[in-house]
Structure formats: structure tokens, C-alpha cells
Design a protein around this motif. Structure first.
Motif, PDB file in Angstrom:
ATOM      1  N   GLU A 102      23.514  35.248  -5.966  1.00  0.00           N
ATOM      2  CA  GLU A 102      24.077  36.567  -6.281  1.00  0.00           C
ATOM      3  C   GLU A 102      23.528  37.722  -5.443  1.00  0.00           C
ATOM      4  O   GLU A 102      24.251  38.689  -5.183  1.00  0.00           O
ATOM      5  N   THR A 103      22.252  37.693  -5.051  1.00  0.00           N
ATOM      6  CA  THR A 103      21.749  38.826  -4.255  1.00  0.00           C
ATOM      7  C   THR A 103      22.454  38.911  -2.907  1.00  0.00           C
ATOM      8  O   THR A 103      22.438  39.952  -2.258  1.00  0.00           O
ATOM      9  N   PHE A 140      24.800  41.356  -6.387  1.00  0.00           N
ATOM     10  CA  PHE A 140      24.797  41.154  -7.829  1.00  0.00           C
ATOM     11  C   PHE A 140      23.426  40.612  -8.228  1.00  0.00           C
ATOM     12  O   PHE A 140      22.474  40.640  -7.447  1.00  0.00           O
ATOM     13  N   ILE A 141      23.296  40.118  -9.458  1.00  0.00           N
ATOM     14  CA  ILE A 141      22.031  39.542  -9.935  1.00  0.00           C
ATOM     15  C   ILE A 141      22.308  38.138 -10.488  1.00  0.00           C
ATOM     16  O   ILE A 141      23.444  37.837 -10.878  1.00  0.00           O
ATOM     17  N   SER A 147      21.038  42.593  -0.690  1.00  0.00           N
ATOM     18  CA  SER A 147      21.213  43.935  -1.244  1.00  0.00           C
ATOM     19  C   SER A 147      19.891  44.439  -1.810  1.00  0.00           C
ATOM     20  O   SER A 147      19.331  43.824  -2.734  1.00  0.00           O
ATOM     21  N   SER A 156      20.119  44.875  -5.528  1.00  0.00           N
ATOM     22  CA  SER A 156      20.145  43.590  -6.225  1.00  0.00           C
ATOM     23  C   SER A 156      18.767  42.950  -6.261  1.00  0.00           C
ATOM     24  O   SER A 156      18.370  42.362  -7.279  1.00  0.00           O
ATOM     25  N   THR A 182      16.978  42.190  -9.691  1.00  0.00           N
ATOM     26  CA  THR A 182      16.706  40.785  -9.986  1.00  0.00           C
ATOM     27  C   THR A 182      15.236  40.575 -10.316  1.00  0.00           C
ATOM     28  O   THR A 182      14.895  39.868 -11.277  1.00  0.00           O
ATOM     29  N   LEU A 222      26.703  47.085 -12.383  1.00  0.00           N
ATOM     30  CA  LEU A 222      26.833  46.688 -10.979  1.00  0.00           C
ATOM     31  C   LEU A 222      28.290  46.716 -10.518  1.00  0.00           C
ATOM     32  O   LEU A 222      28.563  46.939  -9.333  1.00  0.00           O
TER      33      LEU A 222
END
Length: 356
Positions: free
Chosen positions: A136-137, A141-142, A260, A263, A267, A294
């Protein structure tokens, strides 16, 4: 029976859910999630179903995660934000407390939402073809779907390393990390499926599971991973990786720096908070807060664009550096959503609403 991307089959004492989007490596969409949940609810009270098997169609893998292209298109069309995460997180929680054995065959690619569909189940099976990860990063995102619950409980800082760098592991790594339970040769999966239709899950799996699991390559790197990822500050982690004498650590620094910044910081904070949470549901409620916010931030749309829409692999993150992501901004993502809380954990059920 074919229904919105899944196949449902019955054989003996077995209920079998097949993810049926092989061209997309069985990426999950909301219709699939609703239908999987409905099948599980029906079979929960069906005395003829003793075990549930979940597999992915095609040769490439079990599930590549959520259908982020569909999410991106929904976002561009201005769709309601709640449709993306609520059904999936409720399904993740339901799978974790399902009263009958659920056996996912985590063969081939198992990423993101595929982890949520499989790694919370009771009897998790991997093979020599398995590749697990939370990427996800890479898309702003996470690690959601309870990924931070799982990774925060992995040995040492191995989960932190994989989460921040969007790294992947093998089937042997997955067992060592605690994401799965059994190692079965991929060639034996059809026979195991047949055995599950005839015998209880524990008995059937015992016939095929390897007694000796291959060595985990990831575990061999734990010395530098634990040293470099011990900090609660992302900039300190990056500096430790960059200054390490271990070549793999410096490679990890390059990977982390490309993700990111927002992110990465979210995270790391989510992982540290998840360590202090007792239940998966608490972490899923946290995932929901972060996910909703997000979607309104710039990096998720930009990450999806760069990775899967335009495929230029050159995301323009905003903010562009870890230093530019302020502590107050990180904390704001974790703030209570009030009446919009998901409410899977009793502590987060909004006033006036009964617990899900």
C-alpha cells in the motif's frame, strides 16, 4: 454457481468459494466481498458444511488485493467514500471469528486485500509459489484489512520493514511472520481439496502439510532489520538504513524513500498503535479512519495513477519528503470519526448505534 466474480461449489462436507477474476489475479471488488460474506453466513448455519475452502482461479495467484482501478474510477466519478472499505473490513472481522474452519489456499500472489481475506482465517495454507505482501505505501495508502494487526505481531521489526517498504515474502517467510500455518506443495492442493470434502480440516491438512518448512530468507536479515527499524520516527529509520554497512539495508532505504512520505509516516504510527491494541476489530476501526481520510488526500489517487493507470511509475507525492509531513498532520488522520466510526470494536461504536 457464478455470482459477481466468485464461484460457489459444494462437495461432501466442503463449501468452496472460488475467486473468479483470473485476468485481474482475482482482485476483490465490493460485489465479490458482499457475495463472499453472504456465502459464509449461509454456510455458518448449514449443518452439511463443515469446512469452507477459499481459492483463486487461474495460475497467477490467490488474490492481488482490492480492485484499486475500480476504486480510482469511483473516486473520479465522485462516488461515496464509504462504499470502499466498510464491507471489506466487516468481512475481515467475520472471517477471524467464523465458527467453522476456513482454509484459504494462499498459492501464488497474495497481496493487500488478499491478506485480509486469508490471513485472518483459521487454517491458512501456503506453498512454494506463495508471494505475500502489503504494497500500500507504493500507492499512497496504508496496510489496511488488519495488516497492521498482523505485521505488528511479527517477530522483531520484520513487519515494520515489509509494511514501510511494501516488501514481499515467500511462503516460508509467511509462516515465520505468523501470517499462515501450513506449508503444502502446490501440486498437492487438488488432492487436499478433495480430502477436505471427506475429512475434518485438521485431519485432511495433516496428510499434506510439510513437517519441515523451508528456511525463511527474511528471517536471515533480522539482525539489520531489527536494528534499523527500532525507532518510532520514520526519518530515524531512513537514516539508519542509509548509514548501515549492510547492502540490503541501503537497498531498503532506496525503496522506503520512493514511497509516499505521508503513507510511510501513517503506516509507522498505525503499526505502533496496533501493538497496543488487543483485537483485530480495534485495528480495523483504525484502518477505516485512515482509509476514509486518505481517499480525500492527494497521494492515493496519484499513486494509483502512477502505478496502474498511466504506469509511468513516477508518482508526485504531496508532501514530497518525510520532513514535510508534520506530526500534527499524522495525528489528525487518527482522530475519531464521530458518528461515521465503523464501530467494529465496542470502544468505537457511535452513541445510539448497536455494535456490528
Amino acid at each position: 454457481m457464478d455470482t459477481n466474480g466468485i464461484l460457489l461449489q459444494r462437495s461432501g462436507r466442503l463449501g468452496h468459494i472460488i475467486l473468479n477474476r483470473p485476468k485481474a489475479i482475482n482482485a476483490l471488488n465490493d460485489a465479490m466481498i458482499r457475495d463472499i460474506t453472504a456465502a459464509l453466513r449461509e454456510w455458518e448455519t448449514d449443518d452439511g458444511v463443515e469446512t469452507v475452502l477459499i481459492t483463486g482461479a487461474g495460475e497467477r495467484g490467490f488474490c492481488a488485493g482490492g480492485d484499486i482501478v475500480a476504486i480510482y474510477k469511483h473516486m473520479q466519478a465522485g462516488a461515496s467514500k464509504e462504499i470502499f472499505w466498510e464491507d471489506e473490513y466487516r468481512m475481515n472481522s467475520y472471517i477471524s471469528r467464523y465458527p467453522k474452519p476456513i482454509v484459504p489456499f494462499m498459492d501464488g500472489v497474495v497481496l493487500g486485500g488478499g491478506i485480509g481475506l486469508s490471513a485472518h482465517a483459521s487454517h491458512r495454507v501456503v506453498t512454494e509459489r506463495t508471494m505475500v505482501g502489503m504494497p500500500e505505501t507504493r500507492i499512497g495508502f496504508i496496510p489496511d484489512v488488519g495488516g497492521c494487526y498482523l505485521y505488528s505481531r511479527a517477530p522483531g521489526e520484520l513487519g515494520t520493514h515489509l509494511a514501510l517498504t511494501a516488501g514481499t515474502g515467500t511462503g516460508a517467510d509467511a509462516i515465520m511472520l505468523g501470517l499462515t500455518d501450513y506449508f503444502v506443495d502446490s501440486a498437492d492442493l487438488p488432492a487436499l481439496a478433495e480430502a477436505l470434502a471427506e475429512a475434518p480440516a485438521d485431519e485432511a491438512i495433516a496428510r499434506f502439510a510439510r513437517q519441515e518448512v523451508p528456511a525463511s530468507d527474511l528471517e536471515k536479515d533480522r539482525h539489520w532489520i531489527d536494528e534499523c527499524y527500532q525507532y518510532d520516527d520514520a526519518e530515524q529509520i531512513l537514516a539508519a538504513l542509509q548509514s548501515s554497512s549492510e547492502p540490503k539495508a541501503r537497498e531498503a532505504a532506496v525503496e522506503l524513500a520512493a514511497k509516499s512520505p505521508t503513507s510511510v509516516k501513517l503506516t509507522l504510527e498505525a503499526l505502533r498503535r496496533a501493538r497496543g491494541m488487543d483485537t483485530l476489530e480495534e485495528v480495523l476501526d483504525q484502518d477505516y479512519r485512515l482509509g476514509i481520510r486518505l481517499l480525500a488526500a492527494p497521494d492515493f489517487a496519484e499513486g494509483v495513477r502512477a502505478q496502474v493507470i498511466d504506469k509511468d511509475r513516477n508518482p508526485r507525492w504531496n508532501p514530497a519528503t518525510l520532513a514535510a509531513v508534520e506530526r500534527a498532520t499524522v495525528e489528525s488522520y487518527f482522530a475519531d470519526l464521530g458518528e461515521d466510526e465503523l464501530g467494529l470494536s465496542p470502544a468505537t461504536v457511535p452513541a445510539g448505534r448497536t455494535q456490528a
